[in-house]
Scaffold this motif. Sequence first.
Motif, PDB file in Angstrom:
ATOM      1  N   ASN A  75       0.813  -1.207   0.000  1.00  0.00           N
ATOM      2  CA  ASN A  75       0.000   0.000   0.000  1.00  0.00           C
ATOM      3  C   ASN A  75       0.850   1.262   0.000  1.00  0.00           C
ATOM      4  O   ASN A  75       0.572   2.206  -0.742  1.00  0.00           O
ATOM      5  CB  ASN A  75      -0.942  -0.027   1.206  1.00  0.00           C
ATOM      6  N   ILE A  76       1.903   1.300   0.833  1.00  0.00           N
ATOM      7  CA  ILE A  76       2.717   2.526   0.886  1.00  0.00           C
ATOM      8  C   ILE A  76       3.468   2.728  -0.436  1.00  0.00           C
ATOM      9  O   ILE A  76       3.599   3.849  -0.916  1.00  0.00           O
ATOM     10  CB  ILE A  76       3.667   2.555   2.100  1.00  0.00           C
ATOM     11  N   ILE A  77       3.932   1.649  -1.053  1.00  0.00           N
ATOM     12  CA  ILE A  77       4.616   1.776  -2.344  1.00  0.00           C
ATOM     13  C   ILE A  77       3.659   2.321  -3.386  1.00  0.00           C
ATOM     14  O   ILE A  77       3.983   3.260  -4.117  1.00  0.00           O
ATOM     15  CB  ILE A  77       5.222   0.427  -2.786  1.00  0.00           C
ATOM     16  N   LYS A  78       2.473   1.749  -3.460  1.00  0.00           N
ATOM     17  CA  LYS A  78       1.485   2.216  -4.438  1.00  0.00           C
ATOM     18  C   LYS A  78       1.139   3.687  -4.208  1.00  0.00           C
ATOM     19  O   LYS A  78       1.004   4.450  -5.159  1.00  0.00           O
ATOM     20  CB  LYS A  78       0.223   1.360  -4.382  1.00  0.00           C
ATOM     21  N   LYS A  79       1.002   4.075  -2.945  1.00  0.00           N
ATOM     22  CA  LYS A  79       0.633   5.462  -2.649  1.00  0.00           C
ATOM     23  C   LYS A  79       1.775   6.441  -2.911  1.00  0.00           C
ATOM     24  O   LYS A  79       1.532   7.608  -3.184  1.00  0.00           O
ATOM     25  CB  LYS A  79       0.131   5.578  -1.214  1.00  0.00           C
ATOM     26  N   LEU A  80       3.026   5.982  -2.821  1.00  0.00           N
ATOM     27  CA  LEU A  80       4.163   6.852  -3.137  1.00  0.00           C
ATOM     28  C   LEU A  80       4.401   6.948  -4.645  1.00  0.00           C
ATOM     29  O   LEU A  80       4.955   7.939  -5.118  1.00  0.00           O
ATOM     30  CB  LEU A  80       5.432   6.341  -2.446  1.00  0.00           C
ATOM     31  N   LEU A  81       3.997   5.930  -5.395  1.00  0.00           N
ATOM     32  CA  LEU A  81       4.221   5.920  -6.842  1.00  0.00           C
ATOM     33  C   LEU A  81       3.002   6.369  -7.652  1.00  0.00           C
ATOM     34  O   LEU A  81       2.965   6.181  -8.863  1.00  0.00           O
ATOM     35  CB  LEU A  81       4.674   4.524  -7.298  1.00  0.00           C
ATOM     36  N   ILE A  82       2.029   6.979  -6.998  1.00  0.00           N
ATOM     37  CA  ILE A  82       0.875   7.531  -7.720  1.00  0.00           C
ATOM     38  C   ILE A  82       1.367   8.643  -8.640  1.00  0.00           C
ATOM     39  O   ILE A  82       2.124   9.531  -8.215  1.00  0.00           O
ATOM     40  CB  ILE A  82      -0.183   8.062  -6.728  1.00  0.00           C
ATOM     41  N   GLN A  83       0.963   8.582  -9.891  1.00  0.00           N
ATOM     42  CA  GLN A  83       1.404   9.579 -10.871  1.00  0.00           C
ATOM     43  C   GLN A  83       0.904  10.991 -10.542  1.00  0.00           C
ATOM     44  O   GLN A  83       1.629  11.953 -10.711  1.00  0.00           O
ATOM     45  CB  GLN A  83       0.947   9.183 -12.274  1.00  0.00           C
ATOM     46  N   ASP A  84      -0.340  11.095 -10.115  1.00  0.00           N
ATOM     47  CA  ASP A  84      -0.910  12.403  -9.782  1.00  0.00           C
ATOM     48  C   ASP A  84      -0.338  12.850  -8.434  1.00  0.00           C
ATOM     49  O   ASP A  84      -0.726  12.342  -7.379  1.00  0.00           O
ATOM     50  CB  ASP A  84      -2.434  12.308  -9.719  1.00  0.00           C
ATOM     51  N   ARG A  85       0.572  13.772  -8.460  1.00  0.00           N
ATOM     52  CA  ARG A  85       1.267  14.153  -7.228  1.00  0.00           C
ATOM     53  C   ARG A  85       0.358  14.810  -6.200  1.00  0.00           C
ATOM     54  O   ARG A  85       0.693  14.863  -5.032  1.00  0.00           O
ATOM     55  CB  ARG A  85       2.477  15.015  -7.533  1.00  0.00           C
ATOM     56  N   THR A  86      -0.814  15.294  -6.610  1.00  0.00           N
ATOM     57  CA  THR A  86      -1.749  15.863  -5.630  1.00  0.00           C
ATOM     58  C   THR A  86      -2.431  14.764  -4.813  1.00  0.00           C
ATOM     59  O   THR A  86      -2.980  15.031  -3.761  1.00  0.00           O
ATOM     60  CB  THR A  86      -2.828  16.730  -6.308  1.00  0.00           C
ATOM     61  N   LYS A  87      -2.371  13.519  -5.303  1.00  0.00           N
ATOM     62  CA  LYS A  87      -2.967  12.383  -4.591  1.00  0.00           C
ATOM     63  C   LYS A  87      -1.905  11.497  -3.940  1.00  0.00           C
ATOM     64  O   LYS A  87      -2.231  10.548  -3.235  1.00  0.00           O
ATOM     65  CB  LYS A  87      -3.800  11.541  -5.561  1.00  0.00           C
ATOM     66  N   ARG A  88      -0.636  11.791  -4.183  1.00  0.00           N
ATOM     67  CA  ARG A  88       0.474  10.992  -3.652  1.00  0.00           C
ATOM     68  C   ARG A  88       0.546  11.114  -2.133  1.00  0.00           C
ATOM     69  O   ARG A  88       0.285  12.179  -1.570  1.00  0.00           O
ATOM     70  CB  ARG A  88       1.777  11.478  -4.286  1.00  0.00           C
ATOM     71  N   LEU A  89       0.904  10.014  -1.482  1.00  0.00           N
ATOM     72  CA  LEU A  89       1.054  10.015  -0.034  1.00  0.00           C
ATOM     73  C   LEU A  89       2.050  11.100   0.375  1.00  0.00           C
ATOM     74  O   LEU A  89       3.133  11.203  -0.180  1.00  0.00           O
ATOM     75  CB  LEU A  89       1.557   8.645   0.440  1.00  0.00           C
ATOM     76  N   GLY A  90       1.656  11.922   1.316  1.00  0.00           N
ATOM     77  CA  GLY A  90       2.504  13.016   1.782  1.00  0.00           C
ATOM     78  C   GLY A  90       2.204  14.344   1.115  1.00  0.00           C
ATOM     79  O   GLY A  90       2.723  15.375   1.526  1.00  0.00           O
TER      80      GLY A  90
END
Length: 122
Positions: A75-90
């Motif tokens: 889950n953390i990998i998927k959330k860090l590699l989200i293309q849309d940076r406005t939805k990226r973890l952090g």
Amino acid sequence: MGDEIRLQLKVVAQLREDDSDTVQHDLWAAGVVLYILLCGYPPFYGDTPFGIYQRILDGEFLLDRSMNIKYQCENIIKKLLIQDRTKRLGSRKGSIEIEKHKYFHLVNWETTYAMQTKPPWQ
């Protein structure tokens, strides 16, 4: 494999030169590094450097199901590699959002920041 890893991190460096939002690129790079540490190879693959670059732009990567990766780690990998940076973890609450992720549920951040955390092997 070293060339593939260098290419994936070089893409981040090039993006940083074109954009002032370096934190988002660092978060994405952390996802790449975490994936490599977990799997032993980079998340984006291709037969040529252009193919790898295209996969990066498309955000296409797979986690090997045979490795029995725990949900929190996947889950953390998927959330860090989200293309849309406005939805990226952090992207919304910064490091607090990452600290509260289930992957880090056993980490005591106060002792970690105070450099008082003992490594598990001691």
